[in-house]
Write an enzyme that holds these catalytic residues in place. Structure first.
Site, PDB file in Angstrom:
ATOM      1  CE  LYS A  46     -57.153  -4.005 -58.832  1.00  0.00           C
ATOM      2  NZ  LYS A  46     -56.617  -2.944 -57.975  1.00  0.00           N
ATOM      3  CE  LYS A  48     -55.909  -1.043 -63.398  1.00  0.00           C
ATOM      4  NZ  LYS A  48     -56.614  -0.021 -62.649  1.00  0.00           N
TER       5      LYS A  48
END
Ligand code: C2G
Length: 155
Positions: A46, A48
């Site tokens: 992601k 992230k």
């Protein structure tokens, strides 16, 4: 009467009031709440970066009184299988995901709840880093003063 099953997914890094309010509201909407917690590997996918490892994040979410079951979220595509596997009635996300999961309407109701304002993991991280920066500058200033004092008194 059959329990109304709700599912949601997230990273839940540095668990905060925005996460709590969402899970609380989801438990008010249904009777049984399943939460998919993103694994560290999936968060890399992601893009992230998380502060708290998956094992801790899932343990924290599991201990939230509104949560009935936690599962690892390993990829983008597992949602449909999870919805079918757990007989989910409602898939829910915060409004920052508005529209992104409408394709799941084929399998269950899809709702997006208003995000809690003024709190986010990113802001928490920035304020922590901010404190860190401040202390580094403060330390450097203190060293300069100490060096001046040393020169004045000791040299
Ligand atoms: N959230 C919220 N209010 C905030 C912050 C987050 O309502 N102030 C909600 C988000 O909208 C999301 C959930 O809390 O529904 C979890 O947020 P994150 O941990 O940031 O989840 P995210 O990284 O967006 O991952 O497949 C879906 C993804 O795994 C979602």
């Amino acid at each position: 009467m059959r329990k109304k099953i709700v599912i949601t997914y997230g990273t839940f890094d540095m668990f905060h009031i925005g996460h709590l309010k969402l899970l609380k509201r989801l438990k008010e909407i249904g009777d049984y709440l399943i939460v998919g917690v993103s694994t560290d590997e999936f968060n890399k996918e992601k893009g992230k970066k998380t502060m708290i490892p998956f094992e801790h994040r899932i343990e924290i979410v599991k201990s939230i009184r509104y949560v009935d079951k936690v599962i690892p979220e390993k990829n983008w595509d597992q949602k449909k299988d999870d919805i079918l596997k757990y007989n989910v009635d409602i898939f829910a996300m915060g409004s920052d995901w508005e529209g992104k999961f409408d394709y799941l309407r084929k399998y269950c109701e899809v709702i997006y709840l208003e995000r809690t304002k003024d709190v986010s993991t990113t802001e928490l991280k920035e304020s922590l880093l901010g404190i860190n920066e401040l202390s580094r500058e403060e330390l450097l200033k203190a060293f300069d003063i100490l060096l001046e004092l040393k020169k004045y008194f000791l040299d």
